[in-house]
Design a protein around this motif. Sequence first.
Motif, PDB file in Angstrom:
ATOM      1  N   SER A 493       1.044  -1.264   0.104  1.00 34.59           N
ATOM      2  CA  SER A 493      -0.128  -0.153   0.128  1.00 34.59           C
ATOM      3  C   SER A 493       0.682   1.347  -0.313  1.00 34.59           C
ATOM      4  CB  SER A 493      -0.858   0.176   1.178  1.00 34.59           C
ATOM      5  OG  SER A 493      -2.071  -1.024   1.238  1.00 34.59           O
ATOM      6  N   LEU A 494       1.798   1.833   0.653  1.00 36.31           N
ATOM      7  CA  LEU A 494       3.057   2.129   0.488  1.00 36.31           C
ATOM      8  C   LEU A 494       2.824   3.375  -1.203  1.00 36.31           C
ATOM      9  CD1 LEU A 494       4.686   3.763   2.450  1.00 36.31           C
ATOM     10  CD2 LEU A 494       6.588   2.725   1.156  1.00 36.31           C
ATOM     11  N   LYS A 495       2.986   4.543  -0.545  1.00 37.25           N
ATOM     12  CA  LYS A 495       2.145   5.604  -1.977  1.00 37.25           C
ATOM     13  C   LYS A 495       3.397   6.322  -2.099  1.00 37.25           C
ATOM     14  CE  LYS A 495      -1.951   4.891  -3.659  1.00 37.25           C
ATOM     15  NZ  LYS A 495      -3.003   5.281  -3.036  1.00 37.25           N
ATOM     16  N   VAL A 496       3.802   7.243  -0.636  1.00 38.63           N
ATOM     17  CA  VAL A 496       4.478   8.025  -0.107  1.00 38.63           C
ATOM     18  C   VAL A 496       6.076   7.040   0.728  1.00 38.63           C
ATOM     19  CG1 VAL A 496       5.470  10.389   0.900  1.00 38.63           C
ATOM     20  CG2 VAL A 496       3.054   9.611  -0.608  1.00 38.63           C
ATOM     21  N   LEU A 497       7.114   7.748   0.250  1.00 36.73           N
ATOM     22  CA  LEU A 497       8.347   7.129   0.872  1.00 36.73           C
ATOM     23  C   LEU A 497       9.450   8.034   1.280  1.00 36.73           C
ATOM     24  CD1 LEU A 497       9.951   5.119   2.439  1.00 36.73           C
ATOM     25  CD2 LEU A 497      11.109   4.949   0.550  1.00 36.73           C
ATOM     26  N   ILE A 498      10.112   9.263   2.200  1.00 36.31           N
ATOM     27  CA  ILE A 498      10.484  10.184   2.582  1.00 36.31           C
ATOM     28  C   ILE A 498      11.824   9.762   3.561  1.00 36.31           C
ATOM     29  CG2 ILE A 498      10.855  12.597   3.561  1.00 36.31           C
ATOM     30  CD1 ILE A 498       7.196  12.900   3.109  1.00 36.31           C
ATOM     31  N   LEU A 499      12.600   9.896   2.106  1.00 35.38           N
ATOM     32  CA  LEU A 499      14.313   9.226   3.345  1.00 35.38           C
ATOM     33  C   LEU A 499      15.280  10.852   3.411  1.00 35.38           C
ATOM     34  CD1 LEU A 499      14.693   5.907   2.216  1.00 35.38           C
ATOM     35  CD2 LEU A 499      14.182   6.264   4.158  1.00 35.38           C
ATOM     36  N   SER A 500      14.037  11.421   3.175  1.00 33.49           N
ATOM     37  CA  SER A 500      15.591  13.031   2.779  1.00 33.49           C
ATOM     38  C   SER A 500      16.542  13.728   4.492  1.00 33.49           C
ATOM     39  CB  SER A 500      13.714  14.149   2.442  1.00 33.49           C
ATOM     40  OG  SER A 500      13.701  14.073   2.010  1.00 33.49           O
ATOM     41  N   ASP A 501      17.735  13.914   3.634  1.00 33.53           N
ATOM     42  CA  ASP A 501      18.574  14.028   4.317  1.00 33.53           C
ATOM     43  C   ASP A 501      18.672  12.806   5.681  1.00 33.53           C
ATOM     44  OD1 ASP A 501      18.291  16.631   3.499  1.00 33.53           O
ATOM     45  OD2 ASP A 501      16.905  16.984   5.186  1.00 33.53           O
TER      46      ASP A 501
END
Length: 966
Positions: A493-501
């Motif tokens: 189901s994962l649509k948004v992945l944020i690994l910023s910085d």
Amino acid sequence: MCARDEGVFIDSIIEFVKDLLIDTISTGGNTGKEELDEPLYGMKQCLEKLEEKLDAWNGKTCIVGVVGMPGIGKTALAKSFYNRWEKQFAYSMCLADVSKMLNEHGPNWLQMRLLRELLKDTHPLHQIWKDELLKRKFFVVLDDVNGKEQIEYLLGNLDWIKEGSKIVITTSDKSLVQNLVNYTFVVPILNDEDGLKCFTYHAFGPNNPPPEENYLRLSRKILDYAKGNPLFLKELGVELLGKEEEDWEKRVGTLTQSSSPKIQDALSKRYLELSEKQKDAFLDIACFFRSKTTSYVRCMLDSCDSGVIGDLTDRFLISISGGRVEMHDVLYTFGKELASRVQCRLWNHKKIVRMLKYKSEMENVRGVYLDMSEVKEKMSFTSMRSLRYLKIYSSICPMECKADQIIVVAEGLQFTLAEVRCLDWLRFSLDKLPLDFNAKNLVNLSLPYSSIKQVWEGVKVLPEKMGNMKSLVFLNMRGCTSLRNIPKANLSSLKVLILSDCSRFQEFQVISENLETLYLDGTALETLPPAIGNLQRLVLLNLRSCKALEHLPSSLRKLKALEDLILSGCSKLKSFPTDTGNMKHLRILLYDGTALKEIQMILHFKESLQRLCLSGNSMINLPANIKQLNHLKWLDLKYCENLIELPTLPPNLEYLDAHGCHKLEHVMDPLAIALITEQTCSTFIFTNCTNLEEDARNTITSYAERKCQLHACKCYDMGFVSRASFKTCFPGCEVPLWFQHQAVGSVLEKRLQPNWCDNLVSGIALCAVVSFQDNKQLIDCFSVKCASEFKDDNGSCISSNFKVGSWTEPGKTNSDHVFIGYASFSKITKRVESKYSGKCIPAEATLKFNVTDGTHEVVKCGFRLVYVEPNNLLSKEKSSSGQFSCGEKITGCLIVGFLYVFMLYPLKFLMYGCPVIACCGFFGTLFLLLKEKWNSSNPQRPNMRAYVKTMKPRCPLDPRLDQDTI
């Protein structure tokens, strides 16, 4: 009379009286026929629109749904409409408060009530009623319907309605009438003028003078809060009637905290009509999710296929605007008031601290939104078994940067989080989540700038647990500087992945092929895996400042849904894949600050690319085919210090920034194909391009001249006050010659001709030369502005302010710069027209230019009023009246000449086949036709001076030339 007859007679009297009493109860003594005492603002326009729609169904049956939010005036509109239309029908009825009457008397009574009114008798056989009704056209208003079963009770399957009848149904739920009515009328909010009238009528009384300035100021704040809802305006006005200014100030300050009792009653009625699921959703949005994206709210409330948002939208309790879930201010206040009474949604830090401290009533808590900047104590999160939303944030740091404050968790997280959908915790203080963490319902996991070292304990167990997170849609690990990788898992189901910085994150694995948004900016990635091509739904890929990234995989071409690709600051990235394959929807490509030396693949995106950023790169030239990017609107070339030449640019480009391109010498002529565009603001920046040659500067000014004229023509043709503008700036020290009026210094005074402001003037072009000579200080951002006054001989003055241009990048320069700006003149034209009624008015024009930073000065200036080209207008008028344009004349003459020669002398050509005769006949015929056309359209040949004037190009030259200019 016998006893039996007397009994029947008495029963009939009782039934008659009973019906009369019920009439009074059901309508409150109101049959819909009386005139309402108070004025109904905005009603006239609504009635006219309704009548227009019903008139279109003349002779046919028409059912109209009147819908809108609570208090918007549906009932008042329906009754007013009934009063105006009932006389057109022999049989009519306004059935008020349908939902209330149904609850009090039941469906059978409601049916009988309607039928008896329409039939004017009490015949006991329903089938005969149906036959009788089919003989009669009628007009019925069903007011305040709140369920489909009510419509079914009253209208059935519509087989008893005679053709030509009219039915109006009012409801606060649009879905009830969606598949039934011929037309749905959404009652609009009052405009500002009517809204202010409505409020002041109730706040000051009908005969009181207009409010004083302070009261008017406060009234406008209330008007903004009520947003054109008549009921809200009325009740707030009644509440403040006769109150002192101090009371007004106090009430305005509490508008968002407490509702008026009558407003609460009206909204409570609609709230109680909701299902339990809809009630929870309404309160969750009011407390936690107002102005969040629709997809995010939908996932938070339930599952992604939930229809609860649609239900609330149909009931006008929320609205969708710009892809976000919005809520009226009054409904927002009402929702938070309602939620605060139940205490299962917590956002007040004092209440949260108190409840956590004493561990009271925490089992039913549904959501906690805690502002960490308000908390000093250690917290103990325990016993919250029903918790769905947990967010720890900082109002001081809304962008989630590294705030100093931190929430210290005293005993860890003493609950399983089994029901949690949102876990959003800024600077999470623990190094891992609880051992018994159950993430089966988790949708949003956000732990920015946390101390977490591993998400779950146990390397072997971890993938299994991630595999159980079937509902996870949003995963945010921004700023987790110790995180090196995420184990491979299938998070479907994962649509948004944020690994910023996540500055130590080195290896990315595709953990969900349903990803739509992927942030890898600021990571230590050296490359992307080939499996990146499997992300067929990926719309945004952000790799900004991945300084170790050296190349992009060829599988990138498979990303058919990709729209935004951000590669800014990838300083080792030298090239872009030449095979772009299925990437046909790319809108934004940010490729600035890379090691790029040439870019050749952009033509692959000619049907989609809208924004291209190449600033800070080492390329020498742009490809010539860039002009084919018809959809490109934004091109950023700042600090491309090796760029020598610009090709012709795309025709729809709205923004070009070439600031600091020190080696730029040449600009292709034309700079771009100038088109008549919509009401856009175009800006072309060449500041600090100190090597621009004279021809290049002339090309820029020629383009500016043409663009000004096109804006003027567009404004004139459409007949509106245009918001279009054009600005450009470049190194130079002279005002271009096409500016008719010029002066040395920052002030320009000019006496204009009496017909200076006729109906052909559409815009004003302004120019200012700003000096930077001997400038040793850092230039900050500034604007160049112009204040204008047009004064007649009687001293009457019309003033306006214009923005000429701006300097957008801090830096240094020793070169003077020319700023050119165009703005619409329509507002001034309308003011002159209304004041002088088209008369010729001599005027003194005074224009004062200034630089907003106060440290630089305008040394030369100029302006020109931009008139619509008369020749263009003449050709349009002739074309519209059946005459021909110049191109049409020549084409027609060639065709006629050809036919004339080859049809008059077919035998001679066949016999002799002489090409000389053919040519002579052709051109002779053409000459005669052109001469005849010239003589017919010019019976008196003008003198040479007039002839030259008519042949001179007038774009955008002022046709009202001073005598010394001719």
